[in-house]
Every structure is written in structure tokens, then in C-alpha cells.
Design a protein around this motif. Sequence first.
Motif, PDB file in Angstrom:
ATOM      1  N   TYR A   3       0.663  -1.088   0.063  1.00 39.64           N
ATOM      2  CA  TYR A   3       0.105  -0.181   0.059  1.00 39.64           C
ATOM      3  C   TYR A   3       0.915   1.254  -0.122  1.00 39.64           C
ATOM      4  CZ  TYR A   3      -3.263   3.706   1.656  1.00 39.64           C
ATOM      5  OH  TYR A   3      -3.819   4.513   1.495  1.00 39.64           O
ATOM      6  N   SER A   4       1.828   1.395   0.964  1.00 41.09           N
ATOM      7  CA  SER A   4       2.727   2.414   0.950  1.00 41.09           C
ATOM      8  C   SER A   4       3.502   2.520  -0.526  1.00 41.09           C
ATOM      9  CB  SER A   4       3.819   2.236   2.085  1.00 41.09           C
ATOM     10  OG  SER A   4       3.421   1.870   3.322  1.00 41.09           O
ATOM     11  N   PHE A   5       3.873   1.464  -1.008  1.00 42.93           N
ATOM     12  CA  PHE A   5       4.420   1.452  -2.441  1.00 42.93           C
ATOM     13  C   PHE A   5       3.524   2.099  -3.603  1.00 42.93           C
ATOM     14  CE2 PHE A   5       5.818  -0.180  -6.398  1.00 42.93           C
ATOM     15  CZ  PHE A   5       7.114   0.473  -6.700  1.00 42.93           C
ATOM     16  N   LEU A   6       2.312   1.909  -3.360  1.00 40.60           N
ATOM     17  CA  LEU A   6       1.202   2.274  -4.364  1.00 40.60           C
ATOM     18  C   LEU A   6       1.072   3.801  -4.152  1.00 40.60           C
ATOM     19  CD1 LEU A   6      -1.377  -0.684  -4.450  1.00 40.60           C
ATOM     20  CD2 LEU A   6       0.505   0.293  -6.367  1.00 40.60           C
ATOM     21  N   VAL A   7       1.149   4.200  -2.837  1.00 37.37           N
ATOM     22  CA  VAL A   7       1.016   5.468  -2.770  1.00 37.37           C
ATOM     23  C   VAL A   7       2.164   6.623  -2.950  1.00 37.37           C
ATOM     24  CG1 VAL A   7       0.902   7.557  -0.510  1.00 37.37           C
ATOM     25  CG2 VAL A   7      -0.463   5.248  -0.378  1.00 37.37           C
ATOM     26  N   PHE A   8       3.277   5.946  -2.761  1.00 35.26           N
ATOM     27  CA  PHE A   8       4.267   6.752  -3.450  1.00 35.26           C
ATOM     28  C   PHE A   8       4.509   6.728  -5.232  1.00 35.26           C
ATOM     29  CE2 PHE A   8       6.855   5.264   0.436  1.00 35.26           C
ATOM     30  CZ  PHE A   8       6.901   6.572   1.044  1.00 35.26           C
ATOM     31  N   ARG A   9       3.984   5.798  -5.658  1.00 31.55           N
ATOM     32  CA  ARG A   9       3.816   5.363  -7.102  1.00 31.55           C
ATOM     33  C   ARG A   9       2.554   6.647  -7.669  1.00 31.55           C
ATOM     34  NH1 ARG A   9       0.796   3.720 -11.144  1.00 31.55           N
ATOM     35  NH2 ARG A   9       1.720   2.946 -13.022  1.00 31.55           N
ATOM     36  N   GLU A  10       1.542   6.762  -6.896  1.00 39.38           N
ATOM     37  CA  GLU A  10       0.669   7.681  -7.051  1.00 39.38           C
ATOM     38  C   GLU A  10       1.254   9.181  -6.949  1.00 39.38           C
ATOM     39  OE1 GLU A  10      -3.301   8.991  -8.375  1.00 39.38           O
ATOM     40  OE2 GLU A  10      -2.397   6.691  -8.137  1.00 39.38           O
ATOM     41  N   LEU A  11       1.979   9.696  -6.018  1.00 44.01           N
ATOM     42  CA  LEU A  11       2.481  11.005  -5.860  1.00 44.01           C
ATOM     43  C   LEU A  11       3.544  11.076  -6.857  1.00 44.01           C
ATOM     44  CD1 LEU A  11       2.971  10.772  -1.884  1.00 44.01           C
ATOM     45  CD2 LEU A  11       1.259  12.223  -3.227  1.00 44.01           C
ATOM     46  N   PHE A  12       4.257   9.930  -7.248  1.00 47.36           N
ATOM     47  CA  PHE A  12       5.229  10.111  -8.337  1.00 47.36           C
ATOM     48  C   PHE A  12       4.731  10.698  -9.832  1.00 47.36           C
ATOM     49  CE2 PHE A  12       7.848   8.756 -11.872  1.00 47.36           C
ATOM     50  CZ  PHE A  12       8.980   9.328 -11.870  1.00 47.36           C
ATOM     51  N   PHE A  13       3.516  10.060 -10.006  1.00 46.26           N
ATOM     52  CA  PHE A  13       3.007  10.575 -11.287  1.00 46.26           C
ATOM     53  C   PHE A  13       1.969  11.824 -11.176  1.00 46.26           C
ATOM     54  CE2 PHE A  13       4.104   6.146 -12.124  1.00 46.26           C
ATOM     55  CZ  PHE A  13       4.858   6.426 -13.373  1.00 46.26           C
TER      56      PHE A  13
END
Length: 508
Positions: A3-13
Motif C-alpha cells: 500500500y505504501s509503495f502504491l501511494v508513492f507511485r501515485e504521488l510520483f505521477f
Amino acid sequence: LAYSFLVFRELFFLKQKRNLNSYYTALIIFLLLSSFSSVLDQFEDVRFIKLALTANTIILITINSARISWIAFLNKKEKRQLLGISVGMILLFSFYISNSTDNGIVYSTIGYFSNTLNQFNLLISIYGLIYFGFLFFTTLFHLPTAEAYDRKATEVSALQYLSKMINRVLDFEEMLETITEQALNVSNSDHAFIIMDGEQQKFPTGLKNISIVNANRIYSEYRKRSNLQKENTVFSFNIDPTLLTKETNEKVSEITVTKFKGHNNSNGLLFVSRKESIPYDEEERSLIQTFTDYASIAIENSRLLAESIEKERLEQELQVAREMQLKLLPQKIPEYKEFEISAVFIPAFEVGGDYYDFFELEGNKLGFVIADVSGKGVSAAFIMAEIRGIFESLAKSGSSPKEILIKANMILERTLDKKSFVSGIYGYIARNTGELVFCRAGHPSLLIAGKEGIKEHTPAGCGLGLTYSEIFETTLEEIKVKLEKDEIVVLYTDGITESKNSKKKILV
């Protein structure tokens, strides 16, 4: 962790304007390789592979964490909140990393289960620490410009809102209220009001945070200085506080005035002012001018819309008047075996002053009248309706055409104004003998077409309402004509003689 990794991915894009998939794909690959390389810890000779993969992963994390362009889209309040969140997340991830080492509780829990999962957990924690570290310092550097960004966003929003208003149906007063409300946001002002042109006594309208008394005094001061204003420029000045009323406790210092521009000239003024003595700079003056240009279009559209609605309403009323007028004309043409009758009525406008009618008279006679009221439109139609009543009542008296015209002129003296008059021909045809008796009151000639050509009959006569003295009676001439077989009697109004073709040339 996922979940944390997906949050970082969302913030990156978030809010990215370019395709950065390759950067993030590389990070994912090295993140997984570095995590699985933990199985090499038991082999002393190949531990460097894990170190190399971990170093590359951290480098990619650092590169990706620097891509946080979405911060620029936050307002000042949101940036302050983000600073607090960043500090909290930095402390949280620091604590988490410190407990992910050999002696930490996180390591002893996750590492006991899987070294690979523990490596992945450590890298995600490092990702969080680096990301929120970048976020903190970037937000901190953006904070001084946040107010300017908020102001620009407000200005753009106000202009966009005003652009939408241009095509919306709004009440005119509501339109002015909205313009002054948005003007405060665009110009960073404390007060606003509008003075519209086209009225002898101009009153402030759309008042925002200012009394009508002070608005009038500011307008008076502007008029004294308006000779200094150049065309198509914004005029700024300051005002002496002693000129304003003290009852409202309103403080006004700097004032800027712009003109609303219609199609050809100015149609109003927009006043914006500030409490503090902070002059409007060139950028603000330019923006106020742009805003006023947008507002001018909105005002013009609102006025045109109101005029269009009013025009449509008048057209509907005129259409009703036209239908009523047509009902005053003969609904059915009389039919006789001795002669045939035809008639046509085409008004130049929705309503007009032309009139014709037929009357059944004693002695097998058919009375007829044709008349034309001076002028066009509704006023002529009202007089036409009155003429109809006069001739309908007088025709039943059995008087001669001359006497009927004399009596009609006497009746019209009480109702007809000095600017109006009526031309007409009244007469009758004896059905048994074919005798035509008529009298003319300033109307176009009566025509008789027969075998020998067209004969024009123009007996003397003055128009109804031109004079009420004995001159009318003495100049009126009644004539008799014996109609022959196949002869045609033509009566018409000046609409025939004044008709023009497409080249504006009279046809008759």
C-alpha cells in the motif's frame, strides 16, 4: 508495504506533464532485485552484489523523489499543512528505519520471517524518508511564493468565471453585483462599486464594502480629476480621508477607475479601492483593465439579451394587435349577381392605418369606404379602429356620401390630434341601376377601367382632420358615375403609389 509503495507511485505521477514510466519501471526493477539479493548474505564473496543493487536503488529513489511538481499547484494554506505532514512522516520513517536494523523490533519480527521482505521494508522506509525530506525542503522554498500563486489563481478563476457569465442569462443588477464581487478578488482591493452611463443622474450600484454616500463622494472627486485621464487607460488616484463621511468608519486611500467599453463608447465606470496607502502597480492596473474588458462584454450581452426579450415581447403584442385589426376588416366579401368584389389588405408593419368596409344600405345599395390614417404603426391602428366605428354608425343614417364625410369630420374633431389626419373615399353603388355615387376626402383618385381605357376621377375634397372650418364642407365635391357592363372600379391607398422595388425605385 504494498500500500505504501502504491501511494508513492501515485504521488510520483501526480500532475506530471511528461511520460516518466521508464524512471519508475527502473526503480521497481532495482527495488525487487535489491530485495531478492538478500539471499546472497550467506555468501561472503558475492555480498557486494547486494550492496551495488541497494546503492543503485537508493540513487533511483533519490532521483524519483525529486520529481514533485505537484507542490506548485497547492495554495499557501495547503503548503503549510504539507510542511507539518512532512515533518511527521520524516520522524515516523526515521523511527521505523532505526528499528529495522539488526537490533530493532521491526527487524526481529520481519527478518525472522523473511530477509527478502525485511530488505524490501527497509528500502520502502528509505524511500519514505528521502521523499518526505525532499517534500519538506521544496515546500519550504515554495512557501514565500505561495501568496503570489494564490493571487494569480484567484485572478484566473475570476476571469474564467466572468467568461462563463458572458454566455449566461443573468439579471442586469445581478450581473453588476457579480462584477464588483469578482473585481475585489482580481485587484486585491477592499471596496468596489460601479457607475453606469446612460442616465442623467448617475447612482453607484453593485456596492461592495462601501456606503453609497462615500461612493458618491469618490465619484465626485473622480470627475474633478477625470480631465487628466487618457483614453483606454486605467486612472488611479488617492483621496483625502476628510472628504469621506466619518459615520461609517470606512477608510479609503488608493482608488483605481476603469471604463466599461461598449460597441462605440464608454457605458460605465468600475471603481476599486484599498484601505491602506498601497498604490496599484502596473501589473495590477493591466489586470484590472483586462477584467473590465471581459466585464464590458458581459454587460453588453446582458443588455442585448434584455433588449431582445423586450423586442420579442413587443413583437408578440404587435402580432396580437395585428390579429385584432384584421378582425375589424370585413371577414367576408359581399356577393351579388350584379357585380363581383375583390379586396386585399397587406400592412407595411404588423399593424397599420389602412381600412376598408362595406355596408348594406336601403334601396338595394351597397355602401363602401376606403380610408388611410396618416402615419404607421400602433397609433394609426387605434385611429383606424375609431374610423371604423364612425362610418359604421353613420352609414346606417341613409345620408349622402358628402353628408357622411362632413359628420365624420365633426366627430373626429373631438378625438383626432393635430398631427394626424385621415384620407378616404365614401360612396355607394345602386345595384339595380349601376349608378356610382361617391365623395373624396383627400384620398388617391378612384379609377374606372373600361373599354375606352382607364378614367381617373379626382373630385375636390380635403382630408378628414385637416380642418374643421367651413372650408372642409365647401371644398367637398360629390360626383355620380353610371357604370357600364364589364367596367372595373379600383380603390386603393398610398401604399400602392409609394411601393418600391429592390432598387428603391417607385413602381407606380
